[in-house]
Design an enzyme around this catalytic site. Sequence first.
Site, PDB file in Angstrom:
ATOM      1  N   SER A 105       0.832  -1.198   0.000  1.00  0.00           N
ATOM      2  CA  SER A 105       0.000   0.000   0.000  1.00  0.00           C
ATOM      3  C   SER A 105       0.874   1.259   0.000  1.00  0.00           C
ATOM      4  O   SER A 105       1.623   1.483  -0.944  1.00  0.00           O
ATOM      5  CB  SER A 105      -0.953  -0.078   1.199  1.00  0.00           C
ATOM      6  OG  SER A 105      -1.947   0.903   1.118  1.00  0.00           O
ATOM      7  N   ASP A 155     -10.254  -4.049  -4.856  1.00  0.00           N
ATOM      8  CA  ASP A 155      -9.568  -3.086  -3.990  1.00  0.00           C
ATOM      9  C   ASP A 155     -10.274  -1.731  -4.076  1.00  0.00           C
ATOM     10  O   ASP A 155     -10.332  -1.125  -5.153  1.00  0.00           O
ATOM     11  CB  ASP A 155      -8.106  -2.960  -4.460  1.00  0.00           C
ATOM     12  CG  ASP A 155      -7.249  -2.127  -3.510  1.00  0.00           C
ATOM     13  OD1 ASP A 155      -7.814  -1.293  -2.778  1.00  0.00           O
ATOM     14  OD2 ASP A 155      -6.027  -2.322  -3.515  1.00  0.00           O
ATOM     15  N   HIS A 186      -8.143  -4.851  -0.607  1.00  0.00           N
ATOM     16  CA  HIS A 186      -6.856  -4.176  -0.362  1.00  0.00           C
ATOM     17  C   HIS A 186      -5.940  -5.049   0.496  1.00  0.00           C
ATOM     18  O   HIS A 186      -4.727  -4.879   0.460  1.00  0.00           O
ATOM     19  CB  HIS A 186      -7.120  -2.828   0.325  1.00  0.00           C
ATOM     20  CG  HIS A 186      -5.959  -1.879   0.231  1.00  0.00           C
ATOM     21  ND1 HIS A 186      -5.499  -1.371  -0.965  1.00  0.00           N
ATOM     22  CD2 HIS A 186      -5.149  -1.349   1.193  1.00  0.00           C
ATOM     23  CE1 HIS A 186      -4.466  -0.567  -0.729  1.00  0.00           C
ATOM     24  NE2 HIS A 186      -4.236  -0.546   0.560  1.00  0.00           N
TER      25      HIS A 186
END
Length: 218
Positions: A105, A155, A186
């Site tokens: 991320s 996501d 995610h």
Amino acid sequence: MSGSGFIHRFVPGSGPSVLVLLHGTGGDEHSLLPLGAALAPGAPMLSPRGQVLEGPHARFFRRIAEGVFDQDDLRRRTEDLASFLQGAIAQHELQGKRLLAVGFSNGANIAASLLLRRPGLIHEAVLFRAMLPFEPETLPVLQGTRVWLGAGRRDPIVPHASIERLAAVLREAGAAVRMDWRDSGHQLEADEVADARRWFEAAAQQGSASGTVLDSAR
Ligand code: MLT
């Protein structure tokens, strides 16, 4: 441990690669140690904590809104991270090893920024839920660099177009890119870590040779 201003963990190990673990928003220098150990067991690991705070949550660079990045801050923090890595390589006598960036991320996004701004520093990258952090004005030369991009179809944070654009930019720059789409959100799934590990083992065996085989799968 702290070095060049980055609180970090260093885990000694052996082998040709050193892992650079870059956590997501709200993580810290401990968060990705299990992931690193699963991807490359026994490898040395460098794990810095992001220096930006968003409320109580550590990050590697500032954002203005979800997916909207403070580009001046990103540029500066990318340089700071590169300096930290160079210092840590010397401090821990890791010269000559290949750097494998493992990012999740926000950590994957600064790893992508490192690839685009500091070509040659990172040799391999396993990036989960990354996006294109900025559109480069000039393409870096990334021949010999190999990148795994782990993306989730569901996501809610990473737009499909942004990860596809990151893959395209890296390929245009000459990197061998493996784009791995999953039916996930995610968060990381265990089987994608296992797949990334197989990819990394194949990439490591290829050493500094051309990565065309690894470039083919999508
Ligand atoms: C970012 O800000 O880097 C991305 O939006 C991912 C996140 O941290 O939520």
